[in-house]
Design an enzyme around this catalytic site. Structure first.
Site, PDB file in Angstrom:
ATOM      1  N   CYS A  14       0.827  -1.201   0.000  1.00 39.58           N
ATOM      2  CA  CYS A  14       0.000   0.000   0.000  1.00 39.58           C
ATOM      3  C   CYS A  14       0.869   1.262   0.000  1.00 39.58           C
ATOM      4  O   CYS A  14       1.985   1.253   0.517  1.00 39.58           O
ATOM      5  CB  CYS A  14      -0.874   0.032   1.243  1.00 39.58           C
ATOM      6  SG  CYS A  14      -1.792  -1.473   1.511  1.00 39.58           S
TER       7      CYS A  14
ATOM      8  N   ASN B 182      -1.160   1.422   6.251  1.00 40.03           N
ATOM      9  CA  ASN B 182      -0.374   0.322   5.664  1.00 40.03           C
ATOM     10  C   ASN B 182      -0.012  -0.606   6.805  1.00 40.03           C
ATOM     11  O   ASN B 182       0.324  -0.141   7.888  1.00 40.03           O
ATOM     12  CB  ASN B 182       0.969   0.822   5.109  1.00 40.03           C
ATOM     13  CG  ASN B 182       0.792   1.643   3.865  1.00 40.03           C
ATOM     14  OD1 ASN B 182      -0.292   1.739   3.328  1.00 40.03           O
ATOM     15  ND2 ASN B 182       1.889   2.238   3.426  1.00 40.03           N
ATOM     16  N   GLY B 183      -0.003  -1.913   6.539  1.00 40.79           N
ATOM     17  CA  GLY B 183       0.414  -2.859   7.572  1.00 40.79           C
ATOM     18  C   GLY B 183      -0.721  -3.791   7.937  1.00 40.79           C
ATOM     19  O   GLY B 183      -1.679  -3.953   7.170  1.00 40.79           O
TER      20      GLY B 183
ATOM     21  N   TRP C 289      -3.225  -2.564  -1.476  1.00 35.94           N
ATOM     22  CA  TRP C 289      -2.867  -3.901  -1.960  1.00 35.94           C
ATOM     23  C   TRP C 289      -3.499  -4.843  -0.940  1.00 35.94           C
ATOM     24  O   TRP C 289      -3.071  -4.904   0.210  1.00 35.94           O
ATOM     25  CB  TRP C 289      -1.349  -4.040  -1.999  1.00 35.94           C
ATOM     26  CG  TRP C 289      -0.843  -5.269  -2.668  1.00 35.94           C
ATOM     27  CD1 TRP C 289      -0.591  -5.435  -4.004  1.00 35.94           C
ATOM     28  CD2 TRP C 289      -0.488  -6.505  -2.039  1.00 35.94           C
ATOM     29  NE1 TRP C 289      -0.120  -6.698  -4.235  1.00 35.94           N
ATOM     30  CE2 TRP C 289      -0.046  -7.372  -3.052  1.00 35.94           C
ATOM     31  CE3 TRP C 289      -0.508  -6.968  -0.723  1.00 35.94           C
ATOM     32  CZ2 TRP C 289       0.381  -8.676  -2.790  1.00 35.94           C
ATOM     33  CZ3 TRP C 289      -0.087  -8.258  -0.466  1.00 35.94           C
ATOM     34  CH2 TRP C 289       0.353  -9.093  -1.488  1.00 35.94           C
TER      35      TRP C 289
ATOM     36  N   ARG D 105       4.451   0.726  -6.190  1.00 36.41           N
ATOM     37  CA  ARG D 105       4.529  -0.200  -5.060  1.00 36.41           C
ATOM     38  C   ARG D 105       3.550  -1.358  -5.238  1.00 36.41           C
ATOM     39  O   ARG D 105       3.655  -2.358  -4.533  1.00 36.41           O
ATOM     40  CB  ARG D 105       4.209   0.542  -3.751  1.00 36.41           C
ATOM     41  CG  ARG D 105       5.236   1.602  -3.409  1.00 36.41           C
ATOM     42  CD  ARG D 105       4.741   2.497  -2.302  1.00 36.41           C
ATOM     43  NE  ARG D 105       4.683   1.823  -1.025  1.00 36.41           N
ATOM     44  CZ  ARG D 105       5.601   1.916  -0.071  1.00 36.41           C
ATOM     45  NH1 ARG D 105       6.658   2.654  -0.265  1.00 36.41           N
ATOM     46  NH2 ARG D 105       5.466   1.279   1.068  1.00 36.41           N
TER      47      ARG D 105
ATOM     48  N   HIS E 239      19.557 -35.050 -11.804  1.00 38.59           N
ATOM     49  CA  HIS E 239      18.886 -35.501 -10.580  1.00 38.59           C
ATOM     50  C   HIS E 239      17.388 -35.205 -10.622  1.00 38.59           C
ATOM     51  O   HIS E 239      16.736 -35.273  -9.589  1.00 38.59           O
ATOM     52  CB  HIS E 239      19.544 -34.848  -9.356  1.00 38.59           C
ATOM     53  CG  HIS E 239      21.002 -35.192  -9.246  1.00 38.59           C
ATOM     54  ND1 HIS E 239      21.433 -36.451  -8.875  1.00 38.59           N
ATOM     55  CD2 HIS E 239      22.110 -34.469  -9.509  1.00 38.59           C
ATOM     56  CE1 HIS E 239      22.755 -36.469  -8.890  1.00 38.59           C
ATOM     57  NE2 HIS E 239      23.191 -35.278  -9.280  1.00 38.59           N
TER      58      HIS E 239
ATOM     59  N   LYS F 242       6.172  -3.562  -4.974  1.00 41.40           N
ATOM     60  CA  LYS F 242       7.601  -3.244  -4.960  1.00 41.40           C
ATOM     61  C   LYS F 242       8.200  -3.459  -3.577  1.00 41.40           C
ATOM     62  O   LYS F 242       9.293  -3.988  -3.436  1.00 41.40           O
ATOM     63  CB  LYS F 242       7.783  -1.783  -5.398  1.00 41.40           C
ATOM     64  CG  LYS F 242       9.226  -1.321  -5.436  1.00 41.40           C
ATOM     65  CD  LYS F 242       9.964  -1.965  -6.577  1.00 41.40           C
ATOM     66  CE  LYS F 242      11.429  -1.594  -6.649  1.00 41.40           C
ATOM     67  NZ  LYS F 242      12.192  -2.561  -7.446  1.00 41.40           N
TER      68      LYS F 242
ATOM     69  N   GLU G 299      18.250 -15.664 -10.560  1.00 37.46           N
ATOM     70  CA  GLU G 299      17.737 -14.317 -10.771  1.00 37.46           C
ATOM     71  C   GLU G 299      17.034 -14.211 -12.139  1.00 37.46           C
ATOM     72  O   GLU G 299      15.969 -13.594 -12.255  1.00 37.46           O
ATOM     73  CB  GLU G 299      18.897 -13.310 -10.661  1.00 37.46           C
ATOM     74  CG  GLU G 299      18.554 -11.868 -10.921  1.00 37.46           C
ATOM     75  CD  GLU G 299      17.500 -11.267  -9.976  1.00 37.46           C
ATOM     76  OE1 GLU G 299      17.120 -11.924  -8.991  1.00 37.46           O
ATOM     77  OE2 GLU G 299      17.040 -10.161 -10.266  1.00 37.46           O
TER      78      GLU G 299
ATOM     79  N   GLU H  33       8.206 -13.150 -12.821  1.00 40.11           N
ATOM     80  CA  GLU H  33       7.424 -12.000 -12.354  1.00 40.11           C
ATOM     81  C   GLU H  33       6.963 -11.084 -13.480  1.00 40.11           C
ATOM     82  O   GLU H  33       5.906 -10.475 -13.375  1.00 40.11           O
ATOM     83  CB  GLU H  33       8.153 -11.219 -11.250  1.00 40.11           C
ATOM     84  CG  GLU H  33       9.454 -10.578 -11.652  1.00 40.11           C
ATOM     85  CD  GLU H  33      10.128  -9.885 -10.462  1.00 40.11           C
ATOM     86  OE1 GLU H  33      11.358  -9.812 -10.464  1.00 40.11           O
ATOM     87  OE2 GLU H  33       9.433  -9.417  -9.560  1.00 40.11           O
TER      88      GLU H  33
ATOM     89  N   LYS I 164      13.121 -13.132 -12.616  1.00 35.33           N
ATOM     90  CA  LYS I 164      12.713 -12.002 -13.471  1.00 35.33           C
ATOM     91  C   LYS I 164      11.657 -12.461 -14.474  1.00 35.33           C
ATOM     92  O   LYS I 164      10.656 -11.797 -14.688  1.00 35.33           O
ATOM     93  CB  LYS I 164      13.901 -11.451 -14.280  1.00 35.33           C
ATOM     94  CG  LYS I 164      14.916 -10.596 -13.613  1.00 35.33           C
ATOM     95  CD  LYS I 164      14.451  -9.272 -13.122  1.00 35.33           C
ATOM     96  CE  LYS I 164      13.877  -9.399 -11.749  1.00 35.33           C
ATOM     97  NZ  LYS I 164      14.717  -9.188 -10.623  1.00 35.33           N
TER      98      LYS I 164
HETATM   99  C1  F6R Z   1      12.302  -9.242  -7.684  1.00 35.60           C
HETATM  100  C2  F6R Z   1      11.983  -8.323  -6.637  1.00 35.60           C
HETATM  101  C3  F6R Z   1      11.733  -8.860  -5.267  1.00 35.60           C
HETATM  102  C4  F6R Z   1      12.612  -8.098  -4.260  1.00 35.60           C
HETATM  103  C5  F6R Z   1      12.305  -8.566  -2.824  1.00 35.60           C
HETATM  104  C6  F6R Z   1      13.193  -7.893  -1.814  1.00 35.60           C
HETATM  105  O1  F6R Z   1      12.516  -8.581  -8.889  1.00 35.60           O
HETATM  106  O2  F6R Z   1      11.940  -7.143  -6.844  1.00 35.60           O
HETATM  107  O3  F6R Z   1      11.991 -10.221  -5.216  1.00 35.60           O
HETATM  108  O4  F6R Z   1      13.946  -8.330  -4.593  1.00 35.60           O
HETATM  109  O5  F6R Z   1      10.962  -8.294  -2.530  1.00 35.60           O
HETATM  110  O6  F6R Z   1      13.024  -6.504  -1.819  1.00 35.60           O
HETATM  111  P1  F6R Z   1      14.081  -5.538  -1.145  1.00 35.60           P
HETATM  112  O7  F6R Z   1      15.343  -5.663  -1.904  1.00 35.60           O
HETATM  113  O8  F6R Z   1      13.466  -4.188  -1.233  1.00 35.60           O
HETATM  114  O9  F6R Z   1      14.238  -6.018   0.266  1.00 35.60           O
END
Ligand code: F6R
Length: 587
Positions: free
Chosen positions: A2, A99-100, A73, A26, A487, A582, A464, A471, A468
């Protein structure tokens, strides 16, 4: 998650709308705004995007100089207009955004219902409006009523409260969720993120846990939960406004991928004394524990590899959300290093709290200056990569890799990362493969599964790349060590299965090529990310030859571009992937 923006300025509505747009990265599913005018709270909210709310209700023309706004959210209660914030007290004189998570909201709700309060939503947030209304029956002072109400709340919150009967006041409070005050010229803001008000002011006060801030046209006053005034320092924000526009790029994600020649250099601008402090803490630690979530965890894994392999440091890496299950060895001889772009990830903050309780020393690698993690750590290295708006971590990941490299080099007492300008040139050269990657994306956009394989130090890059792709393109993807193929995963390979093979020349090259050959024999289409050509590749994405420690930076960039172009070719919005936020500020 949020986003909150609230403020005092005349008129406030257009400023709140602009702020909402700046925090929409976000992630959100509904949106709402309320202002005070003529002693009444005016409110508009709906599910969906900010633009839709704006078009439906002409919210930018809402009257009033005090207002609160929110992107939600969903956590408690479905995605409905009633559940969107703000939430009102029964008499509609108090409005709240939050938020929370309020952990004891069911208990509070039932107590309040017995006292005649009528709830309009299924959210945990709404109890706050009713609690303050209840407290106001005996306590006329809005600050005292808010303090009384918040004392009954258990859980995490950043909350802003607006009062119809005190039309020049906003009260904000925080506990384990971010809330920042913006101090402008005769205007004041409360927001979950500095980006929400950065177009109005670059002066901010980062509130501490259990702070309660009152803003009015007369300025800011901060209190503790006992109602005693406390002093908080003003931070001058360095981020430029230009950093938060898309410039000529179609999406923030693409812009941020293309910023990397610059951001990898900025990541290397570290104060040698701070690096040495990190290195000496690591050298003298009984155990080093790295912790993070998502992409940041992959960057932490790369540092773990270097500390183990090259510096022979006893080092482990634990996902922040798994800390309670896997980190029972943490004690006063442990040095914990937390990686986080936002510095607000709830799992990371909780892991750090547990580590601190066990006596560990806390170091952090963070992008967001003034974030909770930055403030709660003993020492901090900043990523310096500017605001990252795209939900997918891109430039923050490569910055984390570079800061990790500098930490490892400091422990080793030597330099492996080389010249920043040279690295920037190599990143530029890697970005030139975008046209090839676009072709690969178009060729494979309808495949249901993707695999990414690598060996040894390159394995976190495969993880990674898979993250990517998942998502942004919503395609199932797995990043696995090539050594694990036989395996199990080999059983999933069939004619046409795309497999991205990270194959840097040097140690391990022959082994990974042999894995690629086995995959090809079973029908896989091999997409090689490599500094050399090889006949096993159906497609090759070239990367420049470079030092092994910086290789992950060059290897991951084509994978970021692949995920981006797959998303675009499948008509997904890469900046706002579905269901994701985010900053994951709830556990
Ligand atoms: C992937 C992504 C998330 C963040 C994760 C940690 O592209 O953005 O997996 O890496 O939520 O977020 P931070 O780095 O802000 O702790």
């Amino acid at each position: 998650m949020c986003g909150i923006i609230a403020g005092i300025s005349n008129p406030i509505a257009p400023i709140l709308l602009e702020g909402l747009k700046r925090v929409e990265y976000r992630g959100y599913d509904s949106v709402g705004i309320a202002t005070v005018s003529d002693g009444k709270i005016l409110m508009k909210k709906d599910v969906g995007r900010i633009e839709a709310l704006e078009a439906k209700y002409a919210v930018s023309t809402m009257p009033g100089s005090v207002g609160i706004a929110h992107t939600r959210w969903a956590t408690h209660g479905g995605v409905t207009t009633a559940n969107a914030h703000p939430h009102l007290s029964c008499d509609e004189s108090i409005a709240v955004v939050h938020n929370g998570i309020i952990e004891n909201y069911l208990e509070l709700r039932s107590t309040l219902a017995k006292r005649g309060h009528v709830f309009r939503s299924e959210t945990d947030t709404e109890v706050i409006a009713h609690l303050i209304e209840q407290a106001s029956k005996r306590e006329r002072d809005p600050l005292q009523a808010t303090l009384k109400a918040l004392k009954r709340v258990k859980g995490q919150y950043a909350v802003v409260v607006m009062f119809a009967h005190h039309p020049d006041l906003l009260i904000g409070a925080r506990n384990d969720a971010p809330l920042v005050v913006g101090l402008g010229k005769r205007e004041f803001f409360l927001a979950s993120d500095v980006l929400a008000f950065i177009s109005r002011t670059d002066r901010a006060v980062f509130l501490e846990n259990m702070d309660v801030a009152c803003i009015s046209p007369r300025g800011l006053k901060v209190y503790n939960m006992q109602g005693k005034e406390v002093k908080r320092k003003v931070t001058q924000l360095a981020w430029e406004l230009a950093d938060v526009s898309k410039q000529d790029f179609a999406h923030y994600t693409l812009k941020e991928i293309h910023e990397q020649p610059e951001t990898v250099q900025r990541a290397m601008l570290q104060d040698p004394r701070k690096l040495e402090a990190f290195a000496s803490a690591i050298r003298n630690a009984g155990t080093v524990l790295l912790t993070a979530s998502g992409s940041s965890f992959h960057a932490a894994l790369l540092l773990k590899g270097r500390l183990n392999r090259e510096a022979k440091v006893r080092c482990d890496a634990v996902l922040a959300g798994e800390f309670d299950h896997q980190a029972h060895f943490v004690d006063k001889d442990t040095v914990m290093i937390a990686f986080s772009q936002s510095g607000e990830t709830a799992d990371v903050l909780e892991a750090v709290k547990r580590g601190r309780e066990a006596g560990a020393r806390i170091l952090a690698v963070v992008n967001a200056v003034g974030s909770t993690l930055a403030r709660e750590s003993d020492s901090v290295l900043l990523l310096n990569c500017g605001p990252e708006v795209g939900v997918a971590a891109t430039k923050s990941f490569t910055a984390q890799v570079m800061v990790g490299n500098m930490i490892a080099d400091a422990v080793l007492g030597r330099r492996t990362v080389g010249d920043p300008k040279k690295l920037a040139g190599q990143v530029e050269e890697t970005l030139e493969s975008e046209a090839t990657i676009k072709d690969v994306a178009l060729r494979f956009r309808d495949r249901p599964d993707f695999y990414f394989i690598a060996r040894g130090p390159h394995y976190p890059v495969a993880q990674e790349g898979a993250l990517k792709l998942k998502e942004l393109s919503y395609i199932h993807a797995e990043g696995i060590p090539a050594s694990e193929l036989k395996h199990g995963t080999l059983a999933l390979i069939e004619k046409g299965t795309p497999v991205v093979v990270i194959a840097r020349s040097g140690d391990g090259f022959d082994a990974i090529i042999s894995n690629a050959t086995e995959l090809k024999a079973r029908g896989a289409e091999i997409i090689g990310v490599s500094d050399v050509e090889h006949p096993v590749f159906s497609y090759r994405v070239p990367i420049p030859s470079c030092n092994e420690s910086v290789s992950p930076v060059l290897e991951v960039i084509p994978l970021q571009l692949l995920a981006y172009h797959m998303a675009v070719s499948r008509s997904n919005d890469p900046d706002y992937p579905r269901n994701l936020a985010k900053s994951v500020t709830v556990r």
